[in-house]
Motif scaffolding. Structure first.
Motif, PDB file in Angstrom:
ATOM      1  N   GLY A   1       0.810  -0.879  -0.266  1.00  0.00           N
ATOM      2  CA  GLY A   1      -0.145   0.104  -0.129  1.00  0.00           C
ATOM      3  C   GLY A   1       0.604   1.306   0.377  1.00  0.00           C
ATOM      4  N   GLU A   2       0.561   2.640  -0.157  1.00  0.00           N
ATOM      5  CA  GLU A   2       1.099   3.511  -0.612  1.00  0.00           C
ATOM      6  C   GLU A   2       0.865   3.896   0.783  1.00  0.00           C
ATOM      7  N   ASN A   3       2.220   4.887   1.376  1.00  0.00           N
ATOM      8  CA  ASN A   3       1.728   5.589   3.076  1.00  0.00           C
ATOM      9  C   ASN A   3       2.920   6.651   2.601  1.00  0.00           C
ATOM     10  N   PHE A   4       1.405   8.203   3.008  1.00  0.00           N
ATOM     11  CA  PHE A   4       1.659   9.173   3.286  1.00  0.00           C
ATOM     12  C   PHE A   4       1.504  10.126   4.053  1.00  0.00           C
ATOM     13  N   ASN A   5       1.797  11.746   4.475  1.00  0.00           N
ATOM     14  CA  ASN A   5       1.921  12.939   5.492  1.00  0.00           C
ATOM     15  C   ASN A   5       0.400  12.954   5.486  1.00  0.00           C
ATOM     16  N   LEU A   6      -0.168  13.131   6.224  1.00  0.00           N
ATOM     17  CA  LEU A   6      -1.981  13.566   6.422  1.00  0.00           C
ATOM     18  C   LEU A   6      -1.229  14.878   7.781  1.00  0.00           C
ATOM     19  N   ALA A   7      -0.987  15.968   6.636  1.00  0.00           N
ATOM     20  CA  ALA A   7      -0.499  16.891   7.809  1.00  0.00           C
ATOM     21  C   ALA A   7      -1.225  18.649   7.554  1.00  0.00           C
ATOM     22  N   ALA A   8      -0.618  19.498   8.763  1.00  0.00           N
ATOM     23  CA  ALA A   8      -1.259  21.101   7.724  1.00  0.00           C
ATOM     24  C   ALA A   8      -0.862  21.384   6.793  1.00  0.00           C
ATOM     25  N   GLY A   9       0.830  20.916   6.520  1.00  0.00           N
ATOM     26  CA  GLY A   9       0.938  21.188   5.150  1.00  0.00           C
ATOM     27  C   GLY A   9       1.828  23.040   5.970  1.00  0.00           C
ATOM     28  N   GLN A  10       2.489  23.646   6.960  1.00  0.00           N
ATOM     29  CA  GLN A  10       2.513  24.800   7.356  1.00  0.00           C
ATOM     30  C   GLN A  10       3.830  23.843   9.016  1.00  0.00           C
ATOM     31  N   GLU A  11       4.549  24.785   8.567  1.00  0.00           N
ATOM     32  CA  GLU A  11       5.081  24.783  10.023  1.00  0.00           C
ATOM     33  C   GLU A  11       4.992  25.446  11.309  1.00  0.00           C
ATOM     34  N   ILE A  12       4.927  24.332  12.305  1.00  0.00           N
ATOM     35  CA  ILE A  12       4.211  25.081  13.761  1.00  0.00           C
ATOM     36  C   ILE A  12       5.776  24.859  14.669  1.00  0.00           C
ATOM     37  N   SER A  13       6.149  26.418  15.191  1.00  0.00           N
ATOM     38  CA  SER A  13       7.104  25.892  16.212  1.00  0.00           C
ATOM     39  C   SER A  13       6.685  25.492  17.601  1.00  0.00           C
ATOM     40  N   ILE A  14       7.612  24.143  17.864  1.00  0.00           N
ATOM     41  CA  ILE A  14       7.251  23.709  19.552  1.00  0.00           C
ATOM     42  C   ILE A  14       6.863  24.866  20.338  1.00  0.00           C
ATOM     43  N   LYS A  15       7.532  26.710  20.486  1.00  0.00           N
ATOM     44  CA  LYS A  15       6.628  27.171  21.554  1.00  0.00           C
ATOM     45  C   LYS A  15       5.369  27.092  20.867  1.00  0.00           C
TER      46      LYS A  15
END
Length: 99
Positions: A1-15
């Protein structure tokens, strides 16, 4: 099967993430900054969502902050049901549960 990321597509700092979690949970304790751990070798990470966009036409529909807030609200509203359906108490390793 295919694997891929599901994310917001934007960086967020830990802070910023910590501030969002504190806001969503009502935590008023101050943020405590600690030295980087030896395995924290990457100062920045961004999940690539291009494959998910291409294969399943994935597009984030809400901001990360809104998604976090609504998820926290859902868990709060459904916690009794979650506890009843869990086969071991949250926070307890499944390796330690009674058989």
């Amino acid at each position: 099967g295919e694997n891929f990321n599901l994310a917001a597509g934007q960086e967020i700092s830990i802070k910023d993430l910590t501030e969002m979690v504190n806001k969503a949970t009502g935590n008023t304790k101050p943020i405590v900054f600690k030295p980087r751990r030896k395995w924290d070798t990457k100062p920045r990470l961004l999940a690539c969502i291009e494959k998910a966009e291409r294969l399943v036409n994935y597009k984030p529909m809400v901001s990360f902050e809104y998604g976090l807030k609504t998820n926290m609200e859902w868990f709060k509203d459904n916690w009794d049901t979650i506890e009843k359906l869990a086969d071991f108490t949250p926070g307890l390793s499944s390796a330690l549960r009674e058989k």
